[in-house]
Design a protein around this motif. Structure first.
Motif, PDB file in Angstrom:
ATOM      1  N   VAL A 106       0.839  -1.197   0.000  1.00  0.00           N
ATOM      2  CA  VAL A 106       0.000   0.000   0.000  1.00  0.00           C
ATOM      3  C   VAL A 106       0.873   1.246   0.000  1.00  0.00           C
ATOM      4  N   THR A 107       1.908   1.239   0.833  1.00  0.00           N
ATOM      5  CA  THR A 107       2.790   2.399   0.934  1.00  0.00           C
ATOM      6  C   THR A 107       3.460   2.738  -0.380  1.00  0.00           C
ATOM      7  N   VAL A 108       4.018   1.748  -1.057  1.00  0.00           N
ATOM      8  CA  VAL A 108       4.799   2.026  -2.258  1.00  0.00           C
ATOM      9  C   VAL A 108       3.911   2.533  -3.397  1.00  0.00           C
ATOM     10  N   PHE A 109       2.709   2.027  -3.502  1.00  0.00           N
ATOM     11  CA  PHE A 109       1.798   2.524  -4.535  1.00  0.00           C
ATOM     12  C   PHE A 109       1.371   3.963  -4.230  1.00  0.00           C
ATOM     13  N   ILE A 110       1.149   4.261  -2.964  1.00  0.00           N
ATOM     14  CA  ILE A 110       0.777   5.630  -2.593  1.00  0.00           C
ATOM     15  C   ILE A 110       1.940   6.583  -2.817  1.00  0.00           C
ATOM     16  N   TRP A 111       3.156   6.144  -2.516  1.00  0.00           N
ATOM     17  CA  TRP A 111       4.329   6.986  -2.751  1.00  0.00           C
ATOM     18  C   TRP A 111       4.433   7.382  -4.222  1.00  0.00           C
ATOM     19  N   ALA A 112       4.246   6.403  -5.110  1.00  0.00           N
ATOM     20  CA  ALA A 112       4.325   6.696  -6.545  1.00  0.00           C
ATOM     21  C   ALA A 112       3.240   7.693  -6.946  1.00  0.00           C
ATOM     22  N   THR A 113       2.031   7.521  -6.406  1.00  0.00           N
ATOM     23  CA  THR A 113       0.939   8.454  -6.688  1.00  0.00           C
ATOM     24  C   THR A 113       1.257   9.843  -6.144  1.00  0.00           C
ATOM     25  N   TRP A 114       1.856   9.891  -4.947  1.00  0.00           N
ATOM     26  CA  TRP A 114       2.208  11.176  -4.336  1.00  0.00           C
ATOM     27  C   TRP A 114       3.226  11.933  -5.188  1.00  0.00           C
ATOM     28  N   ILE A 115       4.204  11.227  -5.717  1.00  0.00           N
ATOM     29  CA  ILE A 115       5.207  11.875  -6.562  1.00  0.00           C
ATOM     30  C   ILE A 115       4.551  12.524  -7.773  1.00  0.00           C
ATOM     31  N   VAL A 116       3.649  11.785  -8.426  1.00  0.00           N
ATOM     32  CA  VAL A 116       2.971  12.310  -9.618  1.00  0.00           C
ATOM     33  C   VAL A 116       2.073  13.494  -9.256  1.00  0.00           C
ATOM     34  N   ALA A 117       1.300  13.371  -8.174  1.00  0.00           N
ATOM     35  CA  ALA A 117       0.384  14.443  -7.775  1.00  0.00           C
ATOM     36  C   ALA A 117       1.148  15.694  -7.349  1.00  0.00           C
ATOM     37  N   THR A 118       2.260  15.520  -6.638  1.00  0.00           N
ATOM     38  CA  THR A 118       3.064  16.669  -6.211  1.00  0.00           C
ATOM     39  C   THR A 118       3.726  17.339  -7.408  1.00  0.00           C
ATOM     40  N   ARG A 119       4.193  16.525  -8.347  1.00  0.00           N
ATOM     41  CA  ARG A 119       4.770  17.070  -9.577  1.00  0.00           C
ATOM     42  C   ARG A 119       3.717  17.875 -10.349  1.00  0.00           C
ATOM     43  N   HIS A 120       2.489  17.353 -10.378  1.00  0.00           N
ATOM     44  CA  HIS A 120       1.380  18.046 -11.049  1.00  0.00           C
ATOM     45  C   HIS A 120       1.090  19.396 -10.397  1.00  0.00           C
ATOM     46  N   SER A 121       1.227  19.474  -9.063  1.00  0.00           N
ATOM     47  CA  SER A 121       0.883  20.700  -8.351  1.00  0.00           C
ATOM     48  C   SER A 121       1.806  21.863  -8.694  1.00  0.00           C
ATOM     49  N   SER A 122       2.966  21.578  -9.320  1.00  0.00           N
ATOM     50  CA  SER A 122       3.889  22.656  -9.685  1.00  0.00           C
ATOM     51  C   SER A 122       3.283  23.592 -10.725  1.00  0.00           C
ATOM     52  N   GLY A 123       2.260  23.118 -11.449  1.00  0.00           N
ATOM     53  CA  GLY A 123       1.590  23.953 -12.439  1.00  0.00           C
ATOM     54  C   GLY A 123       0.351  24.642 -11.911  1.00  0.00           C
ATOM     55  N   THR A 124       0.168  24.646 -10.601  1.00  0.00           N
ATOM     56  CA  THR A 124      -0.994  25.270  -9.975  1.00  0.00           C
ATOM     57  C   THR A 124      -0.528  26.369  -9.016  1.00  0.00           C
ATOM     58  N   PRO A 125      -1.457  27.184  -8.498  1.00  0.00           N
ATOM     59  CA  PRO A 125      -1.074  28.228  -7.529  1.00  0.00           C
ATOM     60  C   PRO A 125      -0.662  27.690  -6.164  1.00  0.00           C
ATOM     61  N   LEU A 126      -0.830  26.386  -5.937  1.00  0.00           N
ATOM     62  CA  LEU A 126      -0.517  25.813  -4.632  1.00  0.00           C
ATOM     63  C   LEU A 126       0.981  25.844  -4.360  1.00  0.00           C
ATOM     64  N   GLY A 127       1.356  26.358  -3.195  1.00  0.00           N
ATOM     65  CA  GLY A 127       2.745  26.353  -2.766  1.00  0.00           C
ATOM     66  C   GLY A 127       3.009  25.197  -1.826  1.00  0.00           C
ATOM     67  N   THR A 128       4.252  25.045  -1.404  1.00  0.00           N
ATOM     68  CA  THR A 128       4.597  23.928  -0.539  1.00  0.00           C
ATOM     69  C   THR A 128       3.934  24.037   0.837  1.00  0.00           C
ATOM     70  N   VAL A 129       3.712  25.257   1.307  1.00  0.00           N
ATOM     71  CA  VAL A 129       3.024  25.429   2.590  1.00  0.00           C
ATOM     72  C   VAL A 129       1.561  25.010   2.464  1.00  0.00           C
ATOM     73  N   ASP A 130       0.918  25.385   1.351  1.00  0.00           N
ATOM     74  CA  ASP A 130      -0.471  24.988   1.122  1.00  0.00           C
ATOM     75  C   ASP A 130      -0.606  23.469   1.109  1.00  0.00           C
ATOM     76  N   LEU A 131       0.298  22.817   0.380  1.00  0.00           N
ATOM     77  CA  LEU A 131       0.256  21.361   0.298  1.00  0.00           C
ATOM     78  C   LEU A 131       0.501  20.723   1.665  1.00  0.00           C
ATOM     79  N   GLY A 132       1.400  21.328   2.442  1.00  0.00           N
ATOM     80  CA  GLY A 132       1.676  20.804   3.775  1.00  0.00           C
ATOM     81  C   GLY A 132       0.471  20.895   4.705  1.00  0.00           C
ATOM     82  N   LEU A 133      -0.272  21.999   4.599  1.00  0.00           N
ATOM     83  CA  LEU A 133      -1.481  22.139   5.414  1.00  0.00           C
ATOM     84  C   LEU A 133      -2.491  21.042   5.100  1.00  0.00           C
ATOM     85  N   ILE A 134      -2.607  20.717   3.802  1.00  0.00           N
ATOM     86  CA  ILE A 134      -3.540  19.663   3.391  1.00  0.00           C
ATOM     87  C   ILE A 134      -3.036  18.305   3.842  1.00  0.00           C
ATOM     88  N   ARG A 135      -1.748  18.054   3.579  1.00  0.00           N
ATOM     89  CA  ARG A 135      -1.185  16.732   3.867  1.00  0.00           C
ATOM     90  C   ARG A 135      -1.288  16.362   5.338  1.00  0.00           C
TER      91      ARG A 135
END
Length: 303
Positions: A23-52
Motif C-alpha cells: 500500500v505504501t509504495v503505490f501511494i508513494w508513486a501516486t504522491w510523486i505524480v500528484a506533487t509534480r502536477h501541483s507545480s503547475g498550480t497556484p498551490l505552494g509547498t506550505v499549502d500542500l503541507g497544510l492539506i497533507r
C-alpha cells in the motif's frame, strides 16, 4: 484495512506487514505524480503541507489527545527526529525538489536513496555490516544515481536541486525509520504525532508567508486532499508503520524498489513526461539494487 490498524502490542502479522508495504509504495508513486502536477498550480509547498498533515491530524486527533503532544515514554529527541524525518522538514525539502524534477528521476533519487541512507545510518550509528548481497545492491543504487547524474551533466532537465534535496529527504526518512522502530509507539500513535506537529509547523509557516488555498479551484483542492491528505498523509503513514513493525526496517524498505519504476511510468502516463531508455534503466537498476540492499532476495534464496 482491519490489519492496517493493529496496535504494536499485538505484533502485526507478516501478512499485514506485506500489505502495508505494498500500500505504501503505490501511494508513494501516486504522491510523486500528484506533487509534480501541483507545480503547475497556484498551490505552494506550505499549502500542500497544510492539506497533507491537516487531514490526518484531524482524523487521528483522539490518538494524539490521548498520548499528549510529547508522550512521557518517548524521548523528545527521538520524537523530533520522527517529525523531521517523516513530517514538516521532509515534506518541505522533497516537495520543493519534486516541483523541478521529472517523476522518473524523483523515484530514483528519493525512493532509491532511502534504503541507501538507511544502510549508512545502520553502519555508522548501529555498527551493522552488510553482506555481499546487500553490498551489491548498494552498488546498483549508486549506479542508477550515476546514470541520472550523467544525463544531468549532458544537459537534461535535472538540476543540482534534485541531486541535493531529494537524497537529503531520503536521509531524513531513513532517520525516521530508525527512530520509529525504537520509539515503542504504534503506527497510529506515530502517525498521529507526526501529523499534528507537522500541521502546527505548517500553520505557523502560513501565518508568516501566507497561503493561496482560498484562490485555488475546488477540483485541484480535491485532488490534493485525496492524494496528500487521505492517501499520503494518513494511509501511507499508517501502512508504513505497520510494515516496519511487522517486517523490520530493512524488509519494509525493500518494497520501495517498486517506487522508481512506478513513478517513471506514472510521469509518462499522467504528466506526459518524456521517459527514455536511460531513465528506465536507472529506475530498474535502482529498484533491483534496493531489493538486494535490504537482503530480502538473499533471505528468500536461503529459504
Amino acid at each position: 484495512m482491519v490489519a492496517l490498524v493493529q496496535d504494536y502490542k499485538t505484533s502485526p502479522s507478516s501478512g499485514a506487514g506485506y500489505a502495508g508495504a505494498l500500500v505504501t509504495v503505490f501511494i508513494w508513486a501516486t504522491w510523486i505524480v500528484a506533487t509534480r502536477h501541483s507545480s503547475g498550480t497556484p498551490l505552494g509547498t506550505v499549502d500542500l503541507g497544510l492539506i497533507r498533515y491537516g487531514v490526518p491530524a484531524l482524523v487521528l486527533s483522539p490518538v494524539w489527545l490521548r498520548t499528549g503532544l510529547i508522550p512521557r515514554n518517548v524521548p523528545p529527541l527521538l520524537l523530533a527526529v520522527m517529525v523531521c524525518g517523516a513530517g514538516a522538514l521532509f515534506f518541505q525539502i522533497t516537495t520543493f525538489a519534486i516541483h523541478s524534477t521529472p517523476a522518473s528521476a524523483v523515484g530514483v533519487l528519493l525512493g532509491g536513496s532511502m534504503p541507501l541512507a538507511a544502510a549508512l545510518i545502520g553502519m555508522v550509528v548501529f555498527g551493522e555490516r552488510p553482506d555481499l548481497s546487500r553490498s551489491l545492491g548498494l552498488a546498483a543504487i549508486v549506479g542508477g544515481l550515476a546514470i541520472l547524474l550523467t544525463r544531468a551533466i549532458a544537459g537534461q532537465d535535472i538540476t543540482w536541486i534534485s541531486f541535493v534535496f531529494l537524497p537529503l529527504g531520503a536521509l531524513l526518512w531513513a532517520g525516521y525509520t530508525h527512530a520509529f522502530r525504537r520509539s515503542g509507539l504504534s503506527a497510529l500513535e506515530g502517525g498521529a504525532l507526526i501529523a499534528v506537529w507537522s500541521f502546527i509547523i505548517h500553520a505557523g509557516l502560513a501565518l508568516v508567508f501566507g497561503t493561496t488555498l482560498a484562490s485555488v479551484p475546488l477540483a485541484e483542492i480535491g485532488l490534493q486532499f485525496l492524494s496528500q491528505g487521505v492517501l499520503s498523509g494518513l494511509a501511507a503513514m499508517l501502512a508504513y508503520g505497520i510494515a516496519v513493525r511487522a517486517l523490520g526496517g530493512s524488509q519494509a524498505a525493500a518494497f520501495s524498489a517498486l517506487t522508481p519504476v512506478l513513478a517513471a511510468f506514472g510521469g509518462a502516463i499522467f504528466l506526459d513526461e518524456a521517459v527514455g531508455v536511460w531513465e528506465i534503466t536507472a529506475a530498474v537498476m535502482t529498484g533491483l539494487g534496493v531489493a538486494l540492499s535490504t537482503g530480502v532476495l538473499s533471505h528468500r534464496l536461503k529459504g
